[in-house]
Scaffold this motif. Structure first.
Motif, short mmCIF file in Angstrom:
data_model
loop_
_atom_site.label_atom_id
_atom_site.label_comp_id
_atom_site.label_asym_id
_atom_site.label_seq_id
_atom_site.Cartn_x
_atom_site.Cartn_y
_atom_site.Cartn_z
N ILE A 127 0.86 -1.18 0.00
CA ILE A 127 0.00 0.00 0.00
C ILE A 127 0.89 1.23 0.00
N ALA A 128 0.60 2.15 -0.90
CA ALA A 128 1.34 3.41 -0.95
C ALA A 128 0.35 4.56 -1.03
N VAL A 129 0.70 5.65 -0.36
CA VAL A 129 -0.03 6.90 -0.52
C VAL A 129 1.00 7.90 -1.04
N GLN A 130 0.62 8.60 -2.10
CA GLN A 130 1.57 9.46 -2.80
C GLN A 130 0.98 10.86 -2.99
N ARG A 131 1.82 11.86 -2.71
CA ARG A 131 1.44 13.25 -2.99
C ARG A 131 1.72 13.50 -4.47
N ARG A 132 0.67 13.74 -5.24
CA ARG A 132 0.82 13.96 -6.68
C ARG A 132 0.95 15.44 -7.02
N ALA A 133 0.40 16.30 -6.17
CA ALA A 133 0.46 17.76 -6.31
C ALA A 133 0.04 18.31 -4.95
N PRO A 134 0.23 19.60 -4.71
CA PRO A 134 -0.22 20.14 -3.43
C PRO A 134 -1.71 19.85 -3.21
N GLY A 135 -2.02 19.15 -2.12
CA GLY A 135 -3.40 18.81 -1.79
C GLY A 135 -4.00 17.70 -2.62
N VAL A 136 -3.22 17.00 -3.45
CA VAL A 136 -3.72 15.91 -4.30
C VAL A 136 -2.95 14.64 -3.93
N PHE A 137 -3.68 13.63 -3.42
CA PHE A 137 -3.06 12.40 -2.96
C PHE A 137 -3.75 11.19 -3.57
N GLU A 138 -2.97 10.14 -3.79
CA GLU A 138 -3.47 8.91 -4.40
C GLU A 138 -3.04 7.72 -3.55
N CYS A 139 -3.97 6.79 -3.34
CA CYS A 139 -3.68 5.52 -2.67
C CYS A 139 -3.59 4.45 -3.75
N GLU A 140 -2.53 3.65 -3.71
CA GLU A 140 -2.40 2.52 -4.63
C GLU A 140 -2.14 1.25 -3.83
N VAL A 141 -2.79 0.15 -4.26
CA VAL A 141 -2.65 -1.13 -3.58
C VAL A 141 -2.30 -2.19 -4.62
N TYR A 142 -1.42 -3.09 -4.23
CA TYR A 142 -1.06 -4.25 -5.04
C TYR A 142 -1.07 -5.46 -4.10
N ALA A 143 -1.72 -6.54 -4.52
CA ALA A 143 -1.76 -7.76 -3.69
C ALA A 143 -1.83 -8.97 -4.60
N ILE A 144 -1.53 -10.12 -4.04
CA ILE A 144 -1.68 -11.39 -4.74
C ILE A 144 -2.84 -12.13 -4.09
N GLY A 145 -3.82 -12.51 -4.89
CA GLY A 145 -4.95 -13.30 -4.38
C GLY A 145 -4.54 -14.75 -4.24
N ASP A 146 -4.69 -15.32 -3.04
CA ASP A 146 -4.32 -16.71 -2.78
C ASP A 146 -5.57 -17.58 -2.82
N GLY A 147 -5.79 -18.21 -3.98
CA GLY A 147 -6.92 -19.12 -4.14
C GLY A 147 -6.53 -20.57 -3.96
N TYR A 148 -5.37 -20.83 -3.35
CA TYR A 148 -4.93 -22.20 -3.13
C TYR A 148 -5.27 -22.68 -1.73
N GLN A 149 -6.37 -22.23 -1.19
CA GLN A 149 -6.81 -22.69 0.12
C GLN A 149 -8.04 -23.58 -0.11
N SER A 150 -9.17 -23.30 0.55
CA SER A 150 -10.32 -24.20 0.42
C SER A 150 -11.44 -23.65 -0.45
N GLY A 151 -11.25 -22.47 -1.04
CA GLY A 151 -12.33 -21.95 -1.85
C GLY A 151 -11.95 -20.69 -2.57
N HIS A 152 -12.96 -20.05 -3.17
CA HIS A 152 -12.73 -18.74 -3.76
C HIS A 152 -13.70 -17.76 -3.13
N GLY A 153 -13.27 -16.51 -3.08
CA GLY A 153 -14.07 -15.54 -2.36
C GLY A 153 -14.00 -14.17 -2.97
N ALA A 154 -14.90 -13.31 -2.48
CA ALA A 154 -14.99 -11.95 -2.99
C ALA A 154 -15.47 -11.02 -1.89
N SER A 155 -15.30 -9.74 -2.16
CA SER A 155 -15.68 -8.71 -1.20
C SER A 155 -17.14 -8.32 -1.32
N LEU A 156 -17.97 -9.25 -1.76
CA LEU A 156 -19.38 -8.95 -1.99
C LEU A 156 -20.10 -8.37 -0.76
#
Length: 160
Positions: A65-94
């Motif tokens: 997770i990163a939060v970056q100042r792009r300009a004065p008063g302008v900020f962006e959050c970026e997220v990168y993750a790996i989904g681990d579907g090698y457990q017992s099922g598949h899921g979603a943020s429904l």
């Protein structure tokens, strides 16, 4: 379908780690040259059925997770993750998104919500997310940690 819940996770924010042969490069922010960033990594978030901490249904790995100042008063959050579907099922943020709380001095300063895509059974897929954050320059300076509170997820258990 089953209802699952994650455990809370947190990390400290700091500079983007330097390149080294033994560690993968940081995936966020997508362009470090665009502005000052604060970076954190959470090793995993798993979702468990009925509080069973021994048998996760699915998870998210190496959440950057990163939060970056792009300009004065302008900020962006970026997220990168790996989904681990090698457990017992598949899921979603429904049922609800994964909340990302940006904290400073023990208080939540800003919050983002990520409706991550389905983590498919038998897959390890990269997941990304980006959203603007409502912050002032002063609030950005206060940021020192990230909290991922417990979240619900909908899971389809896959029996082999």
């Amino acid at each position: 379908m089953a209802d699952c819940r994650s455990l809370p996770q947190m990390c400290l924010l700091g500079p983007i780690p330097p390149r080294t042969p033994g560690r993968s490069d940081a995936q966020v922010p997508s362009d470090a040259a665009r502005g000052t960033s604060k970076y954190g990594r959470i090793p995993f978030v798993y979702f468990y059925q009925n509080g069973d901490g021994a048998n996760p249904a699915f998870g998210l790995l190496d959440i950057e997770i990163a939060v970056q100042r792009r300009a004065p008063g302008v900020f962006e959050c970026e997220v990168y993750a790996i989904g681990d579907g090698y457990q017992s099922g598949h899921g979603a943020s429904l049922p609800e998104p994964l909340a990302i709380e940006f904290r400073g001095r023990g208080h939540t300063v800003a919050r983002a919500q990520w409706w991550y895509p389905a983590v498919l059974s038998g897959h390890m897929d990269a997941l990304t997310f980006s959203t603007p954050l409502a912050l002032t320059d002063e609030e950005f300076g206060l940021l020192d940690s990230i909290l991922l509170p417990p979240a619900r997820a909908e899971v389809t258990v896959c029996l082999e």
